[in-house]
Motif scaffolding. Sequence first.
Motif, PDB file in Angstrom:
ATOM      1  N   UNK A 198       0.828  -1.210   0.000  1.00  0.00           N
ATOM      2  CA  UNK A 198       0.000   0.000   0.000  1.00  0.00           C
ATOM      3  C   UNK A 198       0.858   1.254   0.000  1.00  0.00           C
ATOM      4  N   UNK A 199       1.935   1.230   0.758  1.00  0.00           N
ATOM      5  CA  UNK A 199       2.831   2.392   0.831  1.00  0.00           C
ATOM      6  C   UNK A 199       3.430   2.684  -0.547  1.00  0.00           C
ATOM      7  N   UNK A 200       3.928   1.629  -1.208  1.00  0.00           N
ATOM      8  CA  UNK A 200       4.531   1.842  -2.531  1.00  0.00           C
ATOM      9  C   UNK A 200       3.494   2.296  -3.555  1.00  0.00           C
ATOM     10  N   UNK A 201       2.293   1.780  -3.454  1.00  0.00           N
ATOM     11  CA  UNK A 201       1.225   2.210  -4.361  1.00  0.00           C
ATOM     12  C   UNK A 201       0.881   3.682  -4.129  1.00  0.00           C
ATOM     13  N   UNK A 202       0.827   4.086  -2.871  1.00  0.00           N
ATOM     14  CA  UNK A 202       0.472   5.458  -2.517  1.00  0.00           C
ATOM     15  C   UNK A 202       1.485   6.461  -3.081  1.00  0.00           C
ATOM     16  N   UNK A 203       2.761   6.100  -3.016  1.00  0.00           N
ATOM     17  CA  UNK A 203       3.805   7.030  -3.463  1.00  0.00           C
ATOM     18  C   UNK A 203       4.251   6.773  -4.905  1.00  0.00           C
ATOM     19  N   UNK A 204       3.532   5.915  -5.628  1.00  0.00           N
ATOM     20  CA  UNK A 204       3.927   5.565  -6.997  1.00  0.00           C
ATOM     21  C   UNK A 204       3.826   6.735  -7.961  1.00  0.00           C
ATOM     22  N   UNK A 205       3.061   7.774  -7.584  1.00  0.00           N
ATOM     23  CA  UNK A 205       2.910   8.934  -8.473  1.00  0.00           C
ATOM     24  C   UNK A 205       4.110   9.873  -8.423  1.00  0.00           C
ATOM     25  N   UNK A 206       5.048   9.635  -7.539  1.00  0.00           N
ATOM     26  CA  UNK A 206       6.263  10.458  -7.473  1.00  0.00           C
ATOM     27  C   UNK A 206       7.242   9.915  -8.511  1.00  0.00           C
ATOM     28  N   UNK A 207       7.527  10.713  -9.530  1.00  0.00           N
ATOM     29  CA  UNK A 207       8.345  10.250 -10.646  1.00  0.00           C
ATOM     30  C   UNK A 207       9.817  10.105 -10.290  1.00  0.00           C
ATOM     31  N   UNK A 208      10.304  10.968  -9.429  1.00  0.00           N
ATOM     32  CA  UNK A 208      11.712  10.906  -9.039  1.00  0.00           C
ATOM     33  C   UNK A 208      11.937   9.670  -8.151  1.00  0.00           C
ATOM     34  N   UNK A 209      12.741   8.738  -8.654  1.00  0.00           N
ATOM     35  CA  UNK A 209      12.919   7.465  -7.942  1.00  0.00           C
ATOM     36  C   UNK A 209      13.494   7.647  -6.539  1.00  0.00           C
ATOM     37  N   UNK A 210      14.505   8.484  -6.412  1.00  0.00           N
ATOM     38  CA  UNK A 210      15.142   8.688  -5.111  1.00  0.00           C
ATOM     39  C   UNK A 210      14.158   9.250  -4.089  1.00  0.00           C
ATOM     40  N   UNK A 211      13.347  10.224  -4.527  1.00  0.00           N
ATOM     41  CA  UNK A 211      12.357  10.819  -3.614  1.00  0.00           C
ATOM     42  C   UNK A 211      11.277   9.813  -3.250  1.00  0.00           C
ATOM     43  N   UNK A 212      10.866   8.999  -4.246  1.00  0.00           N
ATOM     44  CA  UNK A 212       9.828   7.995  -3.991  1.00  0.00           C
ATOM     45  C   UNK A 212      10.321   6.944  -2.993  1.00  0.00           C
ATOM     46  N   UNK A 213      11.526   6.481  -3.206  1.00  0.00           N
ATOM     47  CA  UNK A 213      12.077   5.478  -2.295  1.00  0.00           C
ATOM     48  C   UNK A 213      12.303   6.050  -0.897  1.00  0.00           C
ATOM     49  N   UNK A 214      12.687   7.323  -0.852  1.00  0.00           N
ATOM     50  CA  UNK A 214      12.899   7.960   0.448  1.00  0.00           C
ATOM     51  C   UNK A 214      11.596   8.048   1.231  1.00  0.00           C
ATOM     52  N   UNK A 215      10.500   8.347   0.541  1.00  0.00           N
ATOM     53  CA  UNK A 215       9.187   8.406   1.200  1.00  0.00           C
ATOM     54  C   UNK A 215       8.768   7.021   1.710  1.00  0.00           C
ATOM     55  N   UNK A 216       8.988   6.012   0.876  1.00  0.00           N
ATOM     56  CA  UNK A 216       8.638   4.647   1.285  1.00  0.00           C
ATOM     57  C   UNK A 216       9.493   4.211   2.472  1.00  0.00           C
ATOM     58  N   UNK A 217      10.772   4.544   2.411  1.00  0.00           N
ATOM     59  CA  UNK A 217      11.675   4.171   3.497  1.00  0.00           C
ATOM     60  C   UNK A 217      11.288   4.867   4.794  1.00  0.00           C
ATOM     61  N   UNK A 218      10.784   6.081   4.678  1.00  0.00           N
ATOM     62  CA  UNK A 218      10.327   6.811   5.863  1.00  0.00           C
ATOM     63  C   UNK A 218       9.206   6.060   6.578  1.00  0.00           C
ATOM     64  N   UNK A 219       8.455   5.272   5.822  1.00  0.00           N
ATOM     65  CA  UNK A 219       7.359   4.477   6.392  1.00  0.00           C
ATOM     66  C   UNK A 219       7.811   3.080   6.803  1.00  0.00           C
ATOM     67  N   UNK A 220       9.099   2.818   6.652  1.00  0.00           N
ATOM     68  CA  UNK A 220       9.623   1.547   7.122  1.00  0.00           C
ATOM     69  C   UNK A 220       9.972   0.526   6.060  1.00  0.00           C
ATOM     70  N   UNK A 221       9.689   0.827   4.795  1.00  0.00           N
ATOM     71  CA  UNK A 221      10.029  -0.117   3.731  1.00  0.00           C
ATOM     72  C   UNK A 221      11.554  -0.190   3.612  1.00  0.00           C
ATOM     73  N   UNK A 222      12.076  -1.405   3.502  1.00  0.00           N
ATOM     74  CA  UNK A 222      13.524  -1.611   3.450  1.00  0.00           C
ATOM     75  C   UNK A 222      13.940  -1.961   2.029  1.00  0.00           C
ATOM     76  N   UNK A 223      14.934  -1.234   1.518  1.00  0.00           N
ATOM     77  CA  UNK A 223      15.458  -1.479   0.172  1.00  0.00           C
ATOM     78  C   UNK A 223      16.934  -1.852   0.247  1.00  0.00           C
ATOM     79  N   UNK A 224      17.345  -2.688  -0.720  1.00  0.00           N
ATOM     80  CA  UNK A 224      18.743  -3.107  -0.802  1.00  0.00           C
ATOM     81  C   UNK A 224      19.268  -2.832  -2.202  1.00  0.00           C
ATOM     82  N   UNK A 225      20.509  -2.375  -2.267  1.00  0.00           N
ATOM     83  CA  UNK A 225      21.161  -2.188  -3.555  1.00  0.00           C
ATOM     84  C   UNK A 225      21.770  -3.506  -4.009  1.00  0.00           C
ATOM     85  N   UNK A 226      21.600  -3.818  -5.284  1.00  0.00           N
ATOM     86  CA  UNK A 226      22.279  -4.976  -5.831  1.00  0.00           C
ATOM     87  C   UNK A 226      23.765  -4.675  -5.991  1.00  0.00           C
ATOM     88  N   UNK A 227      24.553  -5.733  -6.132  1.00  0.00           N
ATOM     89  CA  UNK A 227      26.008  -5.576  -6.146  1.00  0.00           C
ATOM     90  C   UNK A 227      26.468  -4.611  -7.235  1.00  0.00           C
TER      91      UNK A 227
END
Length: 256
Positions: A198-227
């Motif tokens: 739901x969090x990712x769907x809510x912020x999906x309208x933010x085109x800037x990837x970094x800003x979108x991921x930052x908003x999701x992360x603020x809500x607790x979503x955890x992201x990992x960078x591939x090697x």
Amino acid sequence: MPYRRLPKTDASRIEALRKITEIEIRFSMDQQPVEFKYIQKAKQILPLFEDQVRKYQFYYSQQVSRSRVLAEKTRKARMYVSHFIQVLNMAIERGDIKRSKKVLYGLSEDNDMMPKLITDEELFTVGKKVIDGEMKRQLENGIPINFPTIHSVKIYYDEYTECRYNKKMSQDMATREQKNVAAMRAEIDGLILATWNEIETYFSNISDEDKRLAKCKECGVIYYLRKKEKERLTKKVADDEGKVDVKIVDSQYTLF
């Protein structure tokens, strides 16, 4: 693109649930990125899960501590039981005690080999038979064996059996609480997954990837960078700063 991964440890599950409960504080009522039912569910299950994990950790720590104590008590009891049997065999060899009396101790009359005392069960069984056997022989007016006396053997054997019982109780409790924790994980993982979707769907309208991921992360979503993404980011920072060896500290991503 960084990828999302559900928590793998109970500590990270607790942190993810805590982040969900904080959403209603971080965002105004008209800008909540998830339905209130998810926040409410997280509030209900978080303290229950924390309590269950604490119980398991307590009994597991207690089990480890009691295992250390038991190891020393086992060594001492094994030594005293072994020495008593050796003295018993020497008394029989001298003719002080009849060989037929060995059956009282659960020992073979045919040889003077030391019974196995390697495993916990062997020590527990043989020790009890030896103590009971000496008590029976003394009741038949037999001369008590000394160095060690059966009373000394019994003191160390009783300490061993008490520690053995306590350790088994802690082990059983730890196992029970571990099962209770495991039984809650599926429900918690499902709640976290649904909330993150739901969090990712809510912020999906933010085109800037970094800003979108930052908003999701603020809500607790955890992201990992591939090697490869990590390597590219490292090179980019090094090029920008004119350095060869740069340690990246990025608040938006977990690097691995």
